[in-house]
Design a protein around this motif. Structure first.
Motif, PDB file in Angstrom:
ATOM      1  N   ALA A  12       0.850  -1.197   0.000  1.00 51.44           N
ATOM      2  CA  ALA A  12       0.000   0.000   0.000  1.00 51.44           C
ATOM      3  C   ALA A  12       0.883   1.244   0.000  1.00 51.44           C
ATOM      4  O   ALA A  12       2.033   1.189   0.471  1.00 51.44           O
ATOM      5  CB  ALA A  12      -0.915   0.016   1.217  1.00 51.44           C
ATOM      6  N   PRO A  13       0.375   2.352  -0.515  1.00 47.01           N
ATOM      7  CA  PRO A  13       1.133   3.605  -0.409  1.00 47.01           C
ATOM      8  C   PRO A  13       1.309   3.998   1.057  1.00 47.01           C
ATOM      9  O   PRO A  13       0.457   3.699   1.902  1.00 47.01           O
ATOM     10  CB  PRO A  13       0.240   4.624  -1.141  1.00 47.01           C
ATOM     11  N   GLU A  15       2.547   7.248   3.799  1.00 51.55           N
ATOM     12  CA  GLU A  15       2.854   8.663   3.979  1.00 51.55           C
ATOM     13  C   GLU A  15       3.363   8.882   5.397  1.00 51.55           C
ATOM     14  O   GLU A  15       2.838   8.294   6.353  1.00 51.55           O
ATOM     15  CB  GLU A  15       1.628   9.531   3.730  1.00 51.55           C
ATOM     16  N   THR A  28      -0.674   4.079   6.133  1.00 48.86           N
ATOM     17  CA  THR A  28      -1.008   3.549   4.817  1.00 48.86           C
ATOM     18  C   THR A  28      -2.194   4.319   4.244  1.00 48.86           C
ATOM     19  O   THR A  28      -2.904   5.035   4.961  1.00 48.86           O
ATOM     20  CB  THR A  28      -1.392   2.058   4.884  1.00 48.86           C
ATOM     21  N   SER A  29      -2.416   4.155   2.974  1.00 50.05           N
ATOM     22  CA  SER A  29      -3.619   4.686   2.332  1.00 50.05           C
ATOM     23  C   SER A  29      -4.122   3.654   1.325  1.00 50.05           C
ATOM     24  O   SER A  29      -3.415   2.707   0.973  1.00 50.05           O
ATOM     25  CB  SER A  29      -3.331   6.022   1.634  1.00 50.05           C
ATOM     26  N   GLU A  30      -5.368   3.831   0.927  1.00 53.45           N
ATOM     27  CA  GLU A  30      -6.008   2.982  -0.083  1.00 53.45           C
ATOM     28  C   GLU A  30      -6.291   1.565   0.412  1.00 53.45           C
ATOM     29  O   GLU A  30      -6.489   0.650  -0.390  1.00 53.45           O
ATOM     30  CB  GLU A  30      -5.180   2.932  -1.386  1.00 53.45           C
ATOM     31  N   LEU A  31      -6.318   1.372   1.724  1.00 58.90           N
ATOM     32  CA  LEU A  31      -6.723   0.087   2.285  1.00 58.90           C
ATOM     33  C   LEU A  31      -8.126   0.218   2.868  1.00 58.90           C
ATOM     34  O   LEU A  31      -8.561   1.311   3.230  1.00 58.90           O
ATOM     35  CB  LEU A  31      -5.762  -0.354   3.387  1.00 58.90           C
ATOM     36  N   ALA A  32      -8.825  -0.904   2.983  1.00 58.27           N
ATOM     37  CA  ALA A  32     -10.163  -0.880   3.593  1.00 58.27           C
ATOM     38  C   ALA A  32     -10.077  -0.355   5.021  1.00 58.27           C
ATOM     39  O   ALA A  32     -10.949   0.391   5.478  1.00 58.27           O
ATOM     40  CB  ALA A  32     -10.769  -2.280   3.568  1.00 58.27           C
ATOM     41  N   ASP A  34      -7.095   1.569   7.032  1.00 57.66           N
ATOM     42  CA  ASP A  34      -5.730   2.068   6.990  1.00 57.66           C
ATOM     43  C   ASP A  34      -5.025   1.785   8.310  1.00 57.66           C
ATOM     44  O   ASP A  34      -5.655   1.657   9.368  1.00 57.66           O
ATOM     45  CB  ASP A  34      -5.707   3.561   6.672  1.00 57.66           C
TER      46      ASP A  34
END
Length: 237
Positions: A12-13, A15, A28-32, A34
């Protein structure tokens, strides 16, 4: 260095997040759901000690981000931990007294728990020289004497404390108050917590002892901060 999230079976991306003075923190981002990854100096035993502490915090009414094991079952892997991201509104310093009752319940719930492995309380450090992030051998002799004098003046109840009760470690969620960052939790004088939740009742001795702890636990990890606090500590004697 980025956290090895593949050890948790993830891709996952990431930041970076601010606020971690002693640890690198990533979200993380873009996970169900985070997640937050933090660098850690804690051993596996020190991380596993948190489970009954978190049980007690939840029983007192707090939401707690439970550590998520890596695929190999360890809570800390290659110097990193993983926990759920908690969404909510930040606390303000003036909000801290609102959680005083819950902290009192938490303290009662943990009264029979043992010391965190390889940690020491302030009273232990009147005779011992190290534990957790504290290495008293690194302090100049005059500061060591002041720290022990400050801790020797404490005579309150002892139990598990969060150890870093600041507004930055509390979050208003839709359903509860979340209490995060248990890195400094240990068995110690309860005043290290209650002087934040009941500041009007905090004694001069308790405030001085807290300054001494800040100096001792920051001396190696945050030397500039420790030096500033040390000047305040010296002004109290």
């Amino acid at each position: 260095m980025l956290p090895p999230i593949h050890l948790w079976g993830l891709s996952a991306p990431l930041e970076p997040l601010g606020g971690g003075h002693r640890n690198a923190v990533f979200r993380t981002s873009e996970l169900a759901q985070d997640l937050v990854f933090k660098s850690t100096r804690r051993t596996e035993a020190q991380l596993r000690w948190l489970a009954p502490v978190h049980d007690a915090a939840e029983a007192a009414g707090f939401a707690v981000p439970r550590l998520i094991p890596a695929q190999d079952g360890r809570l800390g892997s290659e110097g990193w931990t993983c926990e759920p991201w908690i969404e909510g509104r930040p606390f303000q310093p003036e909000d801290l007294p609102r959680i005083a009752g819950k902290i009192d319940v938490f303290h009662r719930n943990t009264s029979d728990l043992p010391q965190r492995p390889d940690f020491r309380s302030s009273s232990d450090l009147l005779h011992e020289t190290s534990g957790g992030d504290v290495d008293l051998c690194a302090l100049p002799a005059d500061l060591l004497a002041l720290c022990r004098k400050a801790w020797g003046a404490l005579d309150g109840e002892v139990g598990v404390i969060h150890g870093d009760l600041t507004a930055g470690n509390l979050i208003h969620t839709d359903t509860a108050t979340a209490l995060i960052d248990w890195d400094e939790a240990r068995v110690d004088d309860l005043a290290f917590d209650t002087l934040r939740t009941r500041p009007e009742a905090a004694t001069a001795a308790e405030k001085t002892a807290a300054l001494a702890w800040e100096v001792a636990c920051s001396w190696i990890l945050e030397p500039e901060h420790a030096a500033l606090v040390a000047r305040v500590l010296k002004s109290r004697f």
